[in-house]
Design an enzyme around this catalytic site. Structure first.
Site, PDB file in Angstrom:
ATOM      1  N   ASP A 101      39.117  78.881  46.886  1.00 57.59           N
ATOM      2  CA  ASP A 101      38.971  77.459  47.190  1.00 57.59           C
ATOM      3  C   ASP A 101      39.920  76.686  46.271  1.00 57.59           C
ATOM      4  O   ASP A 101      39.721  76.636  45.058  1.00 57.59           O
ATOM      5  CB  ASP A 101      37.504  77.060  46.939  1.00 57.59           C
ATOM      6  CG  ASP A 101      37.216  75.592  47.242  1.00 57.59           C
ATOM      7  OD1 ASP A 101      38.173  74.840  47.526  1.00 57.59           O
ATOM      8  OD2 ASP A 101      36.029  75.217  47.193  1.00 57.59           O
ATOM      9  N   LYS A 111      41.421  65.601  48.302  1.00 48.58           N
ATOM     10  CA  LYS A 111      41.564  65.547  46.850  1.00 48.58           C
ATOM     11  C   LYS A 111      43.025  65.278  46.509  1.00 48.58           C
ATOM     12  O   LYS A 111      43.381  64.226  46.045  1.00 48.58           O
ATOM     13  CB  LYS A 111      41.086  66.854  46.203  1.00 48.58           C
ATOM     14  CG  LYS A 111      39.713  67.332  46.689  1.00 48.58           C
ATOM     15  CD  LYS A 111      38.576  66.430  46.245  1.00 48.58           C
ATOM     16  CE  LYS A 111      37.253  66.678  46.962  1.00 48.58           C
ATOM     17  NZ  LYS A 111      36.641  67.967  46.809  1.00 48.58           N
ATOM     18  N   TRP A 121      31.110  74.226  42.973  1.00 48.37           N
ATOM     19  CA  TRP A 121      31.626  74.553  44.305  1.00 48.37           C
ATOM     20  C   TRP A 121      31.563  76.042  44.601  1.00 48.37           C
ATOM     21  O   TRP A 121      31.213  76.447  45.725  1.00 48.37           O
ATOM     22  CB  TRP A 121      33.034  73.986  44.489  1.00 48.37           C
ATOM     23  CG  TRP A 121      32.988  72.496  44.573  1.00 48.37           C
ATOM     24  CD1 TRP A 121      33.495  71.608  43.663  1.00 48.37           C
ATOM     25  CD2 TRP A 121      32.335  71.698  45.585  1.00 48.37           C
ATOM     26  NE1 TRP A 121      33.204  70.316  44.053  1.00 48.37           N
ATOM     27  CE2 TRP A 121      32.501  70.348  45.222  1.00 48.37           C
ATOM     28  CE3 TRP A 121      31.630  71.997  46.747  1.00 48.37           C
ATOM     29  CZ2 TRP A 121      31.990  69.292  45.989  1.00 48.37           C
ATOM     30  CZ3 TRP A 121      31.126  70.957  47.517  1.00 48.37           C
ATOM     31  CH2 TRP A 121      31.310  69.633  47.138  1.00 48.37           C
TER      32      TRP A 121
HETATM   33  C1  LIG Z   1      35.383  68.537  47.350  1.00 48.02           C
HETATM   34  C2  LIG Z   1      35.319  70.010  47.246  1.00 48.02           C
HETATM   35  C3  LIG Z   1      34.651  70.782  48.213  1.00 48.02           C
HETATM   36  C4  LIG Z   1      33.893  70.168  49.376  1.00 48.02           C
HETATM   37  O1  LIG Z   1      34.746  69.526  50.243  1.00 48.02           O
HETATM   38  P1  LIG Z   1      34.209  68.863  51.582  1.00 48.02           P
HETATM   39  O2  LIG Z   1      35.476  68.440  52.247  1.00 48.02           O
HETATM   40  O3  LIG Z   1      33.343  67.712  51.196  1.00 48.02           O
HETATM   41  O4  LIG Z   1      33.469  69.885  52.346  1.00 48.02           O
HETATM   42  C5  LIG Z   1      34.656  72.160  48.082  1.00 48.02           C
HETATM   43  N1  LIG Z   1      35.297  72.746  47.064  1.00 48.02           N
HETATM   44  C6  LIG Z   1      35.956  72.038  46.118  1.00 48.02           C
HETATM   45  C7  LIG Z   1      36.642  72.754  45.011  1.00 48.02           C
HETATM   46  C8  LIG Z   1      35.987  70.652  46.180  1.00 48.02           C
HETATM   47  O5  LIG Z   1      36.638  69.949  45.241  1.00 48.02           O
END
Ligand SMILES: *Cc1c(COP(=O)(O)O)cnc(C)c1O
Length: 360
Positions: free
Chosen positions: A172, A196, A104
């Site tokens: 993130d 998540k 990511w």
């Molecule tokens: C799932 C995830 C993303 C991407 O998320 P989307 O909602 O599909 O854009 C980005 N960063 C992390 C750490 C993730 O777990």
């Protein structure tokens, strides 16, 4: 009975919240009066819905003890859109630092690089099984921000501490926000896709310090300027109303359970149980350096990879779902978000033991 859902996302949601949603989809009862229609059929401009959004923000502020002057936004486009929205809003000189520790943060850097001169803070470690030693980091004190991913969902690598940097820190937190208490004041901005650990897909939570936010790039679309949604209370245009409704329920449920310290203790226990089993049983291995092992996402391998199809089949038959690993890593992965119960982790560990006995 429902199964045990170890999906990386969209992921398990609290049963109490889903049961209430079943009722509210049909007839949303607000302020002790039967509305006669469901929550999905309610205007985002209605007093009831606007009150729900305001309360959702209050719940989040309370759970994370967010400093008062920080903005809390509910946006769309997933964490992925943040990879572009961040440089559009946070670049001043056109230069930022990115620490890459997994899939990511790699994607964040690739997208960010379309907007400016982004420099990598440290060497990329093979297979992303650890985090580069802080002593090897080279970050530029004149950069506009420092971006990293606190928990790499695919590789199962989580920071044990918040990095110490003197530029605005942006992280993130998609797969670990609300798993435990967090010192939000250390960050210029935190973002997390909801699907998540927080709610359904469709909402991205952004928490930012407006006092450090520079003017957005002039070409920034109105909707992608953080100030637009700050001024509109996240209701500049139609939000994903049902997803927000569910998030409201999840946050209330977390508060009712005693907040994030309670979650932290449960999550620590769940992760410890699973890692202990993986380390003790000869058939399995988790290759992440112990101090960076994620509480939320646990990738693991069968040392006899030929057994994987059988493993997944037997797990599914027992109601243990979504254990297949991400295609980039292979193997298996169990995601242990807040809504995954301790008893589900115990069931998984029992299965790891019994499968190991019959296959070693
Ligand atoms: C799932 C995830 C993303 C991407 O998320 P989307 O909602 O599909 O854009 C980005 N960063 C992390 C750490 C993730 O777990």
């Amino acid at each position: 009975m429902r199964g045990c859902n170890f999906s990386p996302g969209p992921a398990a949601l609290p049963e109490r919240v889903l049961q209430q949603a079943q009722i509210d989809i049909w007839n949303w009862q607000q302020q002790n009066a039967f509305a006669g229609f469901g929550v999905m059929e309610t205007s985002h401009r209605s007093a009831d819905f606007m009150a729900l959004v305001a309360e959702t923000e209050r719940f989040l502020r309370e759970l994370l003890a967010i400093p008062e002057h920080y903005a809390v936004l509910f946006l769309q486009g997933g964490a992925t859109l943040q990879f572009s929205q961040i440089p559009l809003n946070w670049l001043k000189t056109g230069h930022a630092n990115y620490l890459v520790t997994g899939l990511w943060s790699e994607k964040a850097l690739a997208e960010g690089s379309r907007y400016g001169q982004m420099t990598q803070v440290a060497e990329i470690l093979e297979n992303y099984r650890s985090i580069p030693e802080v002593a090897t980091w080279h970050w530029d004190a004149a950069a506009d921000y420092f971006h990293y991913c606190h928990n790499e969902t695919v590789h199962g690598v989580e920071f044990a501490e918040i990095p110490e940097v003197s530029v605005p820190l942006i992280s993130d937190f998609s797969s670990t926000l609300l798993s435990r208490p967090l010192d939000v004041s250390r960050f210029a901005m935190i973002y997390a896709g909801a699907q998540k650990n927080i709610g359904p897909s469709g909402v991205t939570i952004v928490i930012l310090d407006p006092s450090r936010l520079p003017p957005a790039h002039p070409f920034t679309p109105t909707l992608l300027n953080y100030r637009t949604q700050m001024a509109a209370g996240s209701l500049f245009n139609t939000p994903p109303t049902f997803a927000l409704y569910v998030i409201h329920g999840v946050l209330k449920d977390l508060l009712d359970q005693g907040g994030l310290a309670v979650q932290a203790e449960r999550n620590r226990q769940k992760a410890a149980l699973l890692y202990q089993a993986l380390d003790a049983l000869p058939l399995y291995e988790n290759l992440v350096e112990v101090r960076y092992r994620s509480w939320m996402n646990v990738p693991f391998f069968l040392k006899e990879s030929a057994l994987q199809a059988e493993f997944l089949q037997e797990a599914t038959a027992l109601g243990l779902y979504h254990l297949k690993g991400h295609k980039q890593v292979g193997g298996l992965r169990a995601s242990l978000y807040n809504a995954v119960s301790l008893s589900c982790v115990e069931k998984l560990v029992d299965f790891l033991e019994s499968f190991s006995k019959t296959h070693v």
